[in-house]
Design a protein around this motif. Structure first.
Motif, PDB file in Angstrom:
ATOM      1  N   VAL A  77       0.686  -1.248  -0.056  1.00  0.00           N
ATOM      2  CA  VAL A  77       0.182  -0.040  -0.060  1.00  0.00           C
ATOM      3  C   VAL A  77       0.885   1.126  -0.154  1.00  0.00           C
ATOM      4  O   VAL A  77       1.579   1.618   0.953  1.00  0.00           O
ATOM      5  N   LYS A  78       0.918   1.943  -1.097  1.00  0.00           N
ATOM      6  CA  LYS A  78       1.960   2.999  -1.148  1.00  0.00           C
ATOM      7  C   LYS A  78       1.276   4.356  -1.229  1.00  0.00           C
ATOM      8  O   LYS A  78       1.963   5.365  -0.910  1.00  0.00           O
ATOM      9  N   GLY A  79      -0.199   4.630  -0.983  1.00  0.00           N
ATOM     10  CA  GLY A  79      -0.602   5.851  -0.732  1.00  0.00           C
ATOM     11  C   GLY A  79      -2.216   5.644  -0.206  1.00  0.00           C
ATOM     12  O   GLY A  79      -2.937   4.673  -0.450  1.00  0.00           O
ATOM     13  N   LEU A  80      -2.442   6.708   0.516  1.00  0.00           N
ATOM     14  CA  LEU A  80      -3.721   6.623   1.362  1.00  0.00           C
ATOM     15  C   LEU A  80      -4.482   7.958   1.177  1.00  0.00           C
ATOM     16  O   LEU A  80      -3.744   9.150   1.215  1.00  0.00           O
ATOM     17  N   GLY A  81      -5.774   7.905   0.839  1.00  0.00           N
ATOM     18  CA  GLY A  81      -6.343   9.234   0.718  1.00  0.00           C
ATOM     19  C   GLY A  81      -7.717   9.227   1.265  1.00  0.00           C
ATOM     20  O   GLY A  81      -8.326   8.307   1.767  1.00  0.00           O
ATOM     21  N   PHE A  82      -8.046  10.388   1.801  1.00  0.00           N
ATOM     22  CA  PHE A  82      -9.512  10.586   2.406  1.00  0.00           C
ATOM     23  C   PHE A  82     -10.368  11.277   1.903  1.00  0.00           C
ATOM     24  O   PHE A  82      -9.902  12.521   1.443  1.00  0.00           O
ATOM     25  N   ASP A  83     -11.509  11.073   1.918  1.00  0.00           N
ATOM     26  CA  ASP A  83     -12.608  12.146   1.723  1.00  0.00           C
ATOM     27  C   ASP A  83     -13.674  11.960   2.753  1.00  0.00           C
ATOM     28  O   ASP A  83     -13.814  11.034   3.576  1.00  0.00           O
ATOM     29  N   GLY A 240       2.714  16.307   4.964  1.00  0.00           N
ATOM     30  CA  GLY A 240       3.564  16.021   5.947  1.00  0.00           C
ATOM     31  C   GLY A 240       4.491  14.769   5.405  1.00  0.00           C
ATOM     32  O   GLY A 240       5.191  14.907   4.261  1.00  0.00           O
ATOM     33  N   SER A 241       4.928  13.955   6.427  1.00  0.00           N
ATOM     34  CA  SER A 241       5.931  12.963   6.150  1.00  0.00           C
ATOM     35  C   SER A 241       5.156  11.604   5.730  1.00  0.00           C
ATOM     36  O   SER A 241       5.476  10.659   5.933  1.00  0.00           O
ATOM     37  N   GLY A 242       3.769  11.719   5.660  1.00  0.00           N
ATOM     38  CA  GLY A 242       3.214  10.624   5.547  1.00  0.00           C
ATOM     39  C   GLY A 242       2.575  10.034   6.993  1.00  0.00           C
ATOM     40  O   GLY A 242       2.648  10.817   7.848  1.00  0.00           O
ATOM     41  N   LEU A 243       2.035   8.823   7.086  1.00  0.00           N
ATOM     42  CA  LEU A 243       1.656   8.142   8.336  1.00  0.00           C
ATOM     43  C   LEU A 243       2.375   8.250   9.464  1.00  0.00           C
ATOM     44  O   LEU A 243       3.681   8.058   9.324  1.00  0.00           O
ATOM     45  N   SER A 244       1.923   8.876  10.460  1.00  0.00           N
ATOM     46  CA  SER A 244       2.698   8.966  11.577  1.00  0.00           C
ATOM     47  C   SER A 244       2.780   7.223  12.318  1.00  0.00           C
ATOM     48  O   SER A 244       2.158   6.517  11.626  1.00  0.00           O
ATOM     49  N   LYS A 245       3.940   7.113  12.861  1.00  0.00           N
ATOM     50  CA  LYS A 245       4.055   5.719  13.635  1.00  0.00           C
ATOM     51  C   LYS A 245       2.589   5.144  14.287  1.00  0.00           C
ATOM     52  O   LYS A 245       2.351   4.079  14.089  1.00  0.00           O
ATOM     53  N   GLN A 246       2.347   6.069  15.287  1.00  0.00           N
ATOM     54  CA  GLN A 246       0.993   5.923  15.829  1.00  0.00           C
ATOM     55  C   GLN A 246      -0.283   5.433  14.743  1.00  0.00           C
ATOM     56  O   GLN A 246      -0.891   4.271  15.092  1.00  0.00           O
ATOM     57  N   ALA A 247      -0.378   6.211  13.966  1.00  0.00           N
ATOM     58  CA  ALA A 247      -1.578   6.078  13.001  1.00  0.00           C
ATOM     59  C   ALA A 247      -1.094   4.710  12.101  1.00  0.00           C
ATOM     60  O   ALA A 247      -2.093   3.851  11.889  1.00  0.00           O
ATOM     61  N   ALA A 248      -0.106   4.482  11.831  1.00  0.00           N
ATOM     62  CA  ALA A 248       0.469   3.188  10.980  1.00  0.00           C
ATOM     63  C   ALA A 248      -0.231   2.017  12.033  1.00  0.00           C
ATOM     64  O   ALA A 248      -0.495   0.970  11.177  1.00  0.00           O
ATOM     65  N   GLU A 249       0.371   2.104  13.184  1.00  0.00           N
ATOM     66  CA  GLU A 249       0.052   1.061  13.869  1.00  0.00           C
ATOM     67  C   GLU A 249      -1.462   0.604  14.141  1.00  0.00           C
ATOM     68  O   GLU A 249      -2.252  -0.325  14.064  1.00  0.00           O
ATOM     69  N   GLU A 250      -2.271   1.911  14.061  1.00  0.00           N
ATOM     70  CA  GLU A 250      -3.718   1.804  14.245  1.00  0.00           C
ATOM     71  C   GLU A 250      -4.278   1.141  13.032  1.00  0.00           C
ATOM     72  O   GLU A 250      -5.281   0.610  13.182  1.00  0.00           O
ATOM     73  N   LEU A 251      -3.829   1.399  11.850  1.00  0.00           N
ATOM     74  CA  LEU A 251      -4.297   1.191  10.652  1.00  0.00           C
ATOM     75  C   LEU A 251      -4.142  -0.117  10.072  1.00  0.00           C
ATOM     76  O   LEU A 251      -4.572  -0.626   9.072  1.00  0.00           O
ATOM     77  N   GLY A 252      -2.650  -0.324  10.547  1.00  0.00           N
ATOM     78  CA  GLY A 252      -2.497  -1.622  10.135  1.00  0.00           C
ATOM     79  C   GLY A 252      -1.532  -1.542   8.722  1.00  0.00           C
ATOM     80  O   GLY A 252      -1.014  -2.417   7.852  1.00  0.00           O
ATOM     81  N   LEU A 253      -0.962  -0.346   8.615  1.00  0.00           N
ATOM     82  CA  LEU A 253      -0.120   0.097   7.661  1.00  0.00           C
ATOM     83  C   LEU A 253       1.355   0.344   7.748  1.00  0.00           C
ATOM     84  O   LEU A 253       1.698   0.255   9.022  1.00  0.00           O
ATOM     85  N   VAL A 254       2.239   1.090   7.065  1.00  0.00           N
ATOM     86  CA  VAL A 254       3.594   1.170   7.321  1.00  0.00           C
ATOM     87  C   VAL A 254       3.791   2.701   7.264  1.00  0.00           C
ATOM     88  O   VAL A 254       3.122   3.427   6.850  1.00  0.00           O
ATOM     89  N   GLU A 255       4.602   2.972   8.398  1.00  0.00           N
ATOM     90  CA  GLU A 255       4.928   4.380   8.706  1.00  0.00           C
ATOM     91  C   GLU A 255       5.654   5.154   7.638  1.00  0.00           C
ATOM     92  O   GLU A 255       6.389   4.585   7.071  1.00  0.00           O
TER      93      GLU A 255
END
Length: 577
Positions: A77-83, A240-255
């Protein structure tokens, strides 16, 4: 196991979260949905509140479900977008949720920290704002809606202890999600321009905020609004610098996974539909559309409410229609947004009719959905009456659809629904005719919005649909006939908005485009073309007789607006006597 690059789109709707995992060519690999909670007030029908904690939990569950279902490792998963809906999310300066419910706890930490878009508590505040005559109003169709963020922020200022207000950050919900994901407060151009009174070319207007009583926001250069010194990002630019460490852990993705600057849900629907090619008579349209073609295509995104979005290289001012907004998606382009505050009228007309239990019973007995039963009844009534069309069948029944106020093109939240042509009947056929006339009224209002847009300089010649209404083929044919222009339906009517969010993720992963504004616009448009599947073309097919009937219906529809406003003025005058 796949080794392709994938992208995740997250759509936060009014009552649920949907996440989809897409491959680079736009194929939906997996999707998951999770309901979210909305709080109402038994003593105040205007109140709609939600929780960012609840929404973030739903986002986590849906993303993890997509990865598990597709058996895709997070590294792909290389990118994440929200609406998200254009709702006001309030956090403290540390990012914790702040209570927005009126009472002694307002402004303290607590779960109910979102004033939903549909919340109409800020009517007085909107009236005050609209009395200023500020240039800010020129960019929202002349009148600011109470559904926008500034009236809601003003309401909080008026109802919150003064010492608590400075400790609040205010986000349009899409921007809160990128903040929660990255810890970067940089806002999207879409949210601050469309909903937060950030004016093209000049940014925040101190005189406006001072006049309405929000001088507090001017302190620290609008840091509470998160766009200090006018620093905003256009659609899909990396946050920013993409997913933070906390958010990555919560979402199951890579920091560090790229996060694209977000969009309001309707604009994501525009992003996920208007670049589509379509089939005519089973043959794919050969010409690949370019960015200039987008100005002739209006996206109609139908959910709990319906939004009508069109872009143009020029700043076209349209009374009663939001915008023109500069750069909400493409740099150098302007967008106008019309809308209907509530297009759930069809279900409202069904569920409140005395014959609704009978409809449910018949649908269960025949093992068909309720809409199929209604269409069968309507066709039988048409044949029995000798009518040439459903328009002729209901020619004496007229419904005006603004049950929850008019968003555009008259921008009047006090407008209400009306029915003319009632019969002394509570039967299933009566329900079917009212249902048909309600759908017709929704299409007539879309015609009204498009007519006003084209009358002021737009050149709309086709409608690109998405959302629940796009599943109803009879309604889509009605739209084509009422508006007298082609309707293009997406391959998957539920996926257009979340597809737009995934496009944001891919664009961010690829660096957000290179070069000047033109190069960036071309790069984003090319991603849209690559990731948007072929649509289905619905052409107008009304007979000359039905065209005359529809034109007469539209004339009556317009007269209904004038009559209701005149009656209201007469009653208000009588009440003052």
């Amino acid at each position: 196991m796949s080794t392709q690059e994938h992208y995740i789109g997250v759509d936060v709707g009014t009552g649920s979260v949907r996440a989809s995992l897409l491959s680079k060519d736009g194929t939906v690999v997996a999707s998951a949905t999770q309901d979210t909670q909305t709080w109402r007030d038994d003593h105040d029908h205007r109140i709609f509140e939600q929780s960012t904690t609840d929404i973030w939990s739903a986002i986590s569950k849906t993303i993890k479900a997509c990865l598990a279902d597709a058996k895709i490792p997070p590294e792909l998963v290389k990118g994440l977008g929200f609406d998200a809906t254009c709702s006001l999310a309030v956090a403290d300066l540390e990012g914790g949720p702040v209570i927005v419910t009126k009472g002694k706890d307002i402004g303290l930490r607590g779960e109910r920290n979102i004033i939903l878009w549909a919340d109409h508590r800020a009517e007085k505040e909107a009236d005050l704002i609209n009395s200023t005559g500020s240039v800010v109003l020129d960019y929202v169709g002349g009148r600011m809606s109470l559904e926008m963020e500034v009236p809601k922020i003003l309401w909080l200022n008026n109802n919150m202890p003064s010492e608590r207000f400075p400790n609040c950050q205010f986000f349009d919900l899409p921007d809160f999600l990128t903040y929660r994901a990255t810890k970067d407060t940089t806002r999207s151009c879409c949210s601050v321009t469309c909903k937060c009174s950030f004016v093209p070319r000049t940014g925040w207007h101190n005189d406006f905020f001072k006049e309405i009583g929000l001088s507090q926001l001017m302190l620290n250069d609008y840091v509470q609004m998160g766009a200090a010194k006018g620093q905003v990002l256009t659609a899909g630019m990396p946050v920013g610098s993409g997913l933070s460490k906390q958010a990555a852990e919560e979402l199951g993705l890579v920091e560090g996974t790229a996060v694209g600057s977000a969009l309001i849900d309707a604009y994501a629907g525009w992003l996920g539909t208007v670049a589509a090619r379509y089939k005519k008579d089973g043959v794919l349209q050969n010409e690949i559309p370019d960015l200039q073609e987008s100005k002739r295509r209006i996206a109609v995104i139908a959910g709990t409410s319906t939004c009508h979005i069109v872009q143009n290289p020029d700043d076209i001012f349209v009374d009663g229609v939001w915008g023109p907004y500069k750069d909400p998606v493409f740099r150098g382009w302007w967008m106008n947004e019309g809308g209907q505050s509530s297009t759930g009228q069809a279900n409202f007309m069904l569920t409140t009719h005395p014959a609704y239990p009978k409809l449910e019973q018949v649908a269960k007995e025949k093992q068909k959905n309720k809409h199929e039963i209604l269409e069968e009844i309507l066709e039988q009534l048409r044949v029995e009456s000798g009518a040439s069309s459903l328009t002729e069948l209901t020619k004496d029944l007229h419904i005006y659809p603004d049950f929850h106020g008019n968003r555009s093109p008259i921008a009047d939240p006090r407008m209400r629904g009306s029915i003319s042509g009632l019969e002394l009947s509570s039967s299933l056929p009566d329900l079917a005719k009212k249902y048909s006339a309600t759908l017709e009224s929704i299409a007539l209002q879309t015609r009204h919005i498009i007519a006003v847009l084209n009358g002021r300089g737009h050149s709309i010649s086709s409608i690109y649909m998405s959302g629940g209404q796009a599943e109803n083929l009879a309604l889509m044919q009605l739209f084509a006939n009422v508006c007298d222009m082609p309707v293009i339906l997406p391959q998957d009517h539920t996926a257009a908005v979340v597809r737009g969010a995934a496009i944001l993720g891919r664009f961010a992963a690829e660096g957000g485009g290179k070069g000047d504004d033109i190069d960036q616009a071309k790069a984003l448009w090319n991603v849209m073309v690559e990731m948007t599947p072929t649509g289905t073309l619905v052409l107008p097919n009304a007979s000359p007789k039905e065209k005359k009937l529809l034109n007469a219906k539209f004339k009556i529809f317009m007269e209904t607006i004038d009559i209701q406003r005149r009656w209201r003025a007469e009653m208000e005058e009588a009440a003052r006597s």
